[in-house]
Design a protein around this motif. Structure first.
Motif, PDB file in Angstrom:
ATOM      1  N   THR A   1       0.840  -1.207   0.000  1.00  0.00           N
ATOM      2  CA  THR A   1       0.000   0.000   0.000  1.00  0.00           C
ATOM      3  C   THR A   1       0.867   1.246   0.000  1.00  0.00           C
ATOM      4  OG1 THR A   1      -1.769  -1.144   1.196  1.00  0.00           O
ATOM      5  CG2 THR A   1      -1.780   1.267   1.260  1.00  0.00           C
ATOM      6  N   SER A   2       1.913   1.228   0.799  1.00  0.00           N
ATOM      7  CA  SER A   2       2.820   2.370   0.867  1.00  0.00           C
ATOM      8  C   SER A   2       3.494   2.633  -0.474  1.00  0.00           C
ATOM      9  CB  SER A   2       3.885   2.122   1.941  1.00  0.00           C
ATOM     10  OG  SER A   2       4.799   3.187   1.994  1.00  0.00           O
ATOM     11  N   ARG A   3       3.888   1.570  -1.176  1.00  0.00           N
ATOM     12  CA  ARG A   3       4.522   1.743  -2.483  1.00  0.00           C
ATOM     13  C   ARG A   3       3.555   2.365  -3.487  1.00  0.00           C
ATOM     14  NH1 ARG A   3       7.377  -3.083  -1.256  1.00  0.00           N
ATOM     15  NH2 ARG A   3       5.723  -4.383  -2.169  1.00  0.00           N
ATOM     16  N   ASN A   4       2.299   1.939  -3.439  1.00  0.00           N
ATOM     17  CA  ASN A   4       1.315   2.497  -4.373  1.00  0.00           C
ATOM     18  C   ASN A   4       0.976   3.941  -4.025  1.00  0.00           C
ATOM     19  OD1 ASN A   4       0.085   0.444  -6.444  1.00  0.00           O
ATOM     20  ND2 ASN A   4       0.440  -0.735  -4.570  1.00  0.00           N
ATOM     21  N   ILE A   5       1.003   4.271  -2.741  1.00  0.00           N
ATOM     22  CA  ILE A   5       0.795   5.669  -2.354  1.00  0.00           C
ATOM     23  C   ILE A   5       1.953   6.521  -2.849  1.00  0.00           C
ATOM     24  CG2 ILE A   5       0.717   7.245  -0.385  1.00  0.00           C
ATOM     25  CD1 ILE A   5      -0.854   5.069   1.124  1.00  0.00           C
ATOM     26  N   ASP A   6       3.179   5.988  -2.728  1.00  0.00           N
ATOM     27  CA  ASP A   6       4.343   6.704  -3.254  1.00  0.00           C
ATOM     28  C   ASP A   6       4.204   6.938  -4.758  1.00  0.00           C
ATOM     29  OD1 ASP A   6       5.496   6.821  -0.773  1.00  0.00           O
ATOM     30  OD2 ASP A   6       6.784   5.063  -1.072  1.00  0.00           O
ATOM     31  N   ARG A   7       3.666   5.931  -5.453  1.00  0.00           N
ATOM     32  CA  ARG A   7       3.473   6.069  -6.902  1.00  0.00           C
ATOM     33  C   ARG A   7       2.479   7.192  -7.202  1.00  0.00           C
ATOM     34  NH1 ARG A   7       1.444   1.261 -11.043  1.00  0.00           N
ATOM     35  NH2 ARG A   7       1.421   2.542 -12.937  1.00  0.00           N
ATOM     36  N   LEU A   8       1.407   7.265  -6.417  1.00  0.00           N
ATOM     37  CA  LEU A   8       0.424   8.337  -6.594  1.00  0.00           C
ATOM     38  C   LEU A   8       1.044   9.709  -6.319  1.00  0.00           C
ATOM     39  CD1 LEU A   8      -2.895   6.950  -5.032  1.00  0.00           C
ATOM     40  CD2 LEU A   8      -2.511   7.599  -7.413  1.00  0.00           C
ATOM     41  N   VAL A   9       1.828   9.783  -5.244  1.00  0.00           N
ATOM     42  CA  VAL A   9       2.485  11.055  -4.897  1.00  0.00           C
ATOM     43  C   VAL A   9       3.436  11.478  -6.005  1.00  0.00           C
ATOM     44  CG1 VAL A   9       4.093  12.147  -3.303  1.00  0.00           C
ATOM     45  CG2 VAL A   9       2.240  10.726  -2.412  1.00  0.00           C
ATOM     46  N   ASN A  10       4.219  10.532  -6.525  1.00  0.00           N
ATOM     47  CA  ASN A  10       5.147  10.846  -7.613  1.00  0.00           C
ATOM     48  C   ASN A  10       4.399  11.322  -8.851  1.00  0.00           C
ATOM     49  OD1 ASN A  10       7.392  10.144  -6.093  1.00  0.00           O
ATOM     50  ND2 ASN A  10       7.388   8.015  -6.795  1.00  0.00           N
ATOM     51  N   LEU A  11       3.265  10.662  -9.128  1.00  0.00           N
ATOM     52  CA  LEU A  11       2.449  11.046 -10.274  1.00  0.00           C
ATOM     53  C   LEU A  11       1.928  12.469 -10.128  1.00  0.00           C
ATOM     54  CD1 LEU A  11       1.099  10.212 -12.928  1.00  0.00           C
ATOM     55  CD2 LEU A  11      -0.772   9.223 -11.591  1.00  0.00           C
ATOM     56  N   MET A  12       1.426  12.787  -8.944  1.00  0.00           N
ATOM     57  CA  MET A  12       0.912  14.130  -8.691  1.00  0.00           C
ATOM     58  C   MET A  12       2.030  15.167  -8.765  1.00  0.00           C
ATOM     59  SD  MET A  12      -2.295  13.996  -8.381  1.00  0.00           S
ATOM     60  CE  MET A  12      -2.464  15.704  -7.883  1.00  0.00           C
ATOM     61  N   ASN A  13       3.192  14.837  -8.222  1.00  0.00           N
ATOM     62  CA  ASN A  13       4.324  15.762  -8.276  1.00  0.00           C
ATOM     63  C   ASN A  13       4.767  16.028  -9.714  1.00  0.00           C
ATOM     64  OD1 ASN A  13       4.423  16.058  -5.503  1.00  0.00           O
ATOM     65  ND2 ASN A  13       5.958  14.459  -5.216  1.00  0.00           N
ATOM     66  N   ASP A  14       4.798  14.954 -10.525  1.00  0.00           N
ATOM     67  CA  ASP A  14       5.194  15.111 -11.924  1.00  0.00           C
ATOM     68  C   ASP A  14       4.183  15.949 -12.694  1.00  0.00           C
ATOM     69  OD1 ASP A  14       7.461  13.676 -11.483  1.00  0.00           O
ATOM     70  OD2 ASP A  14       6.793  11.840 -12.467  1.00  0.00           O
ATOM     71  N   LEU A  15       2.904  15.691 -12.466  1.00  0.00           N
ATOM     72  CA  LEU A  15       1.866  16.482 -13.128  1.00  0.00           C
ATOM     73  C   LEU A  15       1.946  17.946 -12.718  1.00  0.00           C
ATOM     74  CD1 LEU A  15      -1.218  14.081 -12.931  1.00  0.00           C
ATOM     75  CD2 LEU A  15      -0.125  14.906 -15.017  1.00  0.00           C
ATOM     76  N   ASP A  16       2.207  18.183 -11.434  1.00  0.00           N
ATOM     77  CA  ASP A  16       2.318  19.548 -10.936  1.00  0.00           C
ATOM     78  C   ASP A  16       3.525  20.244 -11.572  1.00  0.00           C
ATOM     79  OD1 ASP A  16       1.612  21.726  -9.075  1.00  0.00           O
ATOM     80  OD2 ASP A  16       3.512  21.229  -8.117  1.00  0.00           O
TER      81      ASP A  16
ATOM     82  N   GLN B   1      18.020  16.663 -13.477  1.00  0.00           N
ATOM     83  CA  GLN B   1      16.787  15.893 -13.591  1.00  0.00           C
ATOM     84  C   GLN B   1      16.624  15.302 -14.989  1.00  0.00           C
ATOM     85  OE1 GLN B   1      13.405  18.236 -12.434  1.00  0.00           O
ATOM     86  NE2 GLN B   1      11.933  16.592 -12.788  1.00  0.00           N
ATOM     87  N   VAL B   2      16.976  16.090 -16.010  1.00  0.00           N
ATOM     88  CA  VAL B   2      16.890  15.610 -17.396  1.00  0.00           C
ATOM     89  C   VAL B   2      17.851  14.442 -17.610  1.00  0.00           C
ATOM     90  CG1 VAL B   2      17.343  16.216 -19.808  1.00  0.00           C
ATOM     91  CG2 VAL B   2      16.126  17.824 -18.322  1.00  0.00           C
TER      92      VAL B   2
ATOM     93  N   LYS C   1       8.212  -1.641 -16.061  1.00  0.00           N
ATOM     94  CA  LYS C   1       9.482  -1.011 -15.717  1.00  0.00           C
ATOM     95  C   LYS C   1       9.318   0.068 -14.649  1.00  0.00           C
ATOM     96  CE  LYS C   1      11.849  -3.149 -18.998  1.00  0.00           C
ATOM     97  NZ  LYS C   1      12.953  -4.073 -18.720  1.00  0.00           N
ATOM     98  N   GLY C   2       8.070   0.417 -14.331  1.00  0.00           N
ATOM     99  CA  GLY C   2       7.829   1.453 -13.326  1.00  0.00           C
ATOM    100  C   GLY C   2       7.836   2.834 -13.929  1.00  0.00           C
ATOM    101  N   GLY C   3       7.741   3.847 -13.070  1.00  0.00           N
ATOM    102  CA  GLY C   3       7.718   5.224 -13.548  1.00  0.00           C
ATOM    103  C   GLY C   3       6.307   5.696 -13.814  1.00  0.00           C
ATOM    104  N   THR C   4       6.170   7.011 -13.973  1.00  0.00           N
ATOM    105  CA  THR C   4       4.839   7.589 -14.160  1.00  0.00           C
ATOM    106  C   THR C   4       4.488   7.782 -15.624  1.00  0.00           C
ATOM    107  OG1 THR C   4       5.732   9.837 -14.062  1.00  0.00           O
ATOM    108  CG2 THR C   4       5.048   8.843 -11.979  1.00  0.00           C
ATOM    109  N   GLY C   5       5.444   7.628 -16.528  1.00  0.00           N
ATOM    110  CA  GLY C   5       5.169   7.891 -17.935  1.00  0.00           C
ATOM    111  C   GLY C   5       5.261   9.369 -18.273  1.00  0.00           C
ATOM    112  N   LEU C   6       5.774  10.171 -17.330  1.00  0.00           N
ATOM    113  CA  LEU C   6       5.862  11.613 -17.534  1.00  0.00           C
ATOM    114  C   LEU C   6       7.306  12.110 -17.641  1.00  0.00           C
ATOM    115  CD1 LEU C   6       3.142  12.712 -14.942  1.00  0.00           C
ATOM    116  CD2 LEU C   6       2.941  12.816 -17.425  1.00  0.00           C
ATOM    117  N   GLY C   7       8.249  11.214 -17.477  1.00  0.00           N
ATOM    118  CA  GLY C   7       9.653  11.618 -17.401  1.00  0.00           C
ATOM    119  C   GLY C   7      10.144  12.385 -18.609  1.00  0.00           C
ATOM    120  N   LEU C   8       9.961  11.829 -19.811  1.00  0.00           N
ATOM    121  CA  LEU C   8      10.457  12.492 -21.014  1.00  0.00           C
ATOM    122  C   LEU C   8       9.670  13.758 -21.315  1.00  0.00           C
ATOM    123  CD1 LEU C   8      11.297   9.524 -23.423  1.00  0.00           C
ATOM    124  CD2 LEU C   8      12.876  11.021 -22.199  1.00  0.00           C
ATOM    125  N   ALA C   9       8.388  13.766 -20.956  1.00  0.00           N
ATOM    126  CA  ALA C   9       7.583  14.983 -21.145  1.00  0.00           C
ATOM    127  C   ALA C   9       8.141  16.111 -20.284  1.00  0.00           C
ATOM    128  CB  ALA C   9       6.120  14.708 -20.806  1.00  0.00           C
TER     129      ALA C   9
END
Length: 349
Positions: A165-180, A242-243, A307-315
């Motif tokens: 559960t903690s790992r999936n919450i981290d994934r959500l947080v990372n996703l929100m941070n990347d979108l922000d 970061q790039v 492979k993991g990741g949010t799919g937002l890295g290259l964007a």
């Protein structure tokens, strides 16, 4: 039969004036039997008829042309535009008006095509966004429901489910941070703290920070021979870090075990520096290359999510480089490898 289709208003006026004045001149020749009177009446009537026909033809045609222009621009005309419509437009030939209308039609068609593509991308983006959120949310929901259903009493299961559960919450947080971050980069709210630094030193730092991931697949990352001489760039060091992290991480994810990642640095001219990161991994099919910098775009969705990741890295990378006023590019071939490059300023502009 005479074809009026491709004649201008002045040519049409002249043809009609000649026809009318010829009939009158011929009538005078028959009735008066004087060549002088016949020719004189022909010339005078030709001039008068031409001017009258041309004037009224212009008024008739351009009254309708004004309506066309109003339709094209779809705006309330100002006094200046009214002057333009009244005095400037009538000076245009029919061919020029035709070109204006054709340009307008092409522009509208282009806008419609862009809107259609944007709508497709928007739908795809929302679908991908929903999927990226649903996956960790449903996983969290499943773990919590299982724990509440009685699994909480088992210490081993409880710990395992809470860790998941903690790992999936981290994934959500990372996703929100990347979108922000993407949102702030797009709106220009992300402030860049530019400074001079040696790009090779930063590349080495990033490689060192990713050494564990690289070692897991026995991938060797290095700076290309001949590119070791210090090259200064003027950019936001942490953003460029970061790039580089994202690109080199991707190279390790999709690289072949025992493969290589090579960083090349070139002075393209006295103002620009080109940085390229190349790997000898699985590569990318040509059809995907134009879209790899889009948010959530994955060339192989099932394999990419594994492979993991949010799919937002290259964007995010693309937005960071464009925020610097620079550009990013990619070259790739399946089973040969991928090269992702970008430019940076070498001095203050």
């Amino acid at each position: 039969m005479f074809n009026f289709k491709n004649l201008s208003p002045s040519q049409v006026s002249l043809v009609l004036a000649i026809a009318i004045s010829s009939l009158v001149g011929l009538a005078n020749l028959i009735l008066v039997k004087s060549w002088v009177i016949a020719i004189s009446s022909f010339l005078v009537l030709l001039l008068v008829a031409y001017l009258l026909i041309f004037y009224f033809l212009q008024q008739f045609i351009y009254r309708r042309i004004k309506l066309i222009y109003k339709f094209i621009y779809q705006t309330k005309a100002s006094k200046r535009e009214e002057f333009y419509n009244k005095y400037i437009i009538p000076q245009k030939s029919i061919d020029e008006v035709k070109e204006d209308v054709e340009k307008w039609a092409e522009q509208r068609q282009g806008e419609i095509e862009v809107l259609r593509k944007n709508e497709e991308y928007r739908k795809e983006f929302l679908q991908n966004l929903a999927h990226e959120f649903k996956t960790p949310i449903f996983a969290i929901q499943g773990y919590v429901d299982t724990l509440l259903s009685g699994a909480m009493d088992n210490p081993d299961v409880r710990k395992k489910f809470l860790e998941n559960t903690s790992r999936n919450i981290d994934r959500l947080v990372n996703l929100m941070n990347d979108l922000d971050e993407i949102s702030r980069l797009e709106t220009g709210e992300q402030v860049l703290y530019r400074q001079y630094f040696v790009i090779q030193d930063l590349v080495r730092e990033v490689i060192e920070s990713l050494s564990l991931k690289l070692n897991q697949k026995q991938i060797v990352a290095s700076i290309k021979k001949g590119c070791e001489s210090p090259v200064y760039v003027f950019a936001d060091k942490e953003k460029i870090r970061q790039v580089l992290i994202n690109i080199i991480e991707n190279g390790s994810k999709y690289g072949k075990p025992g493969g290589t990642i090579v960083a090349s640095i070139y002075n393209t001219d006295e103002f620009k520096v080109l940085i390229e990161i190349s790997d000898d991994g699985i590569g990318i099919d040509e059809e995907h290359l134009p879209r790899i910098f889009e948010r959530f775009y994955r060339t192989d969705k099932a394999r990419s999510r594994d492979k993991g990741g949010t799919g937002l890295g290259l964007a995010i990378c693309k937005h960071i480089i464009e925020a610097h006023g620079e550009s990013m590019h990619v070259r790739s071939k399946p089973d040969v490898g991928t090269t992702i490059g970008f430019t940076l300023a070498s001095s203050k502009e």
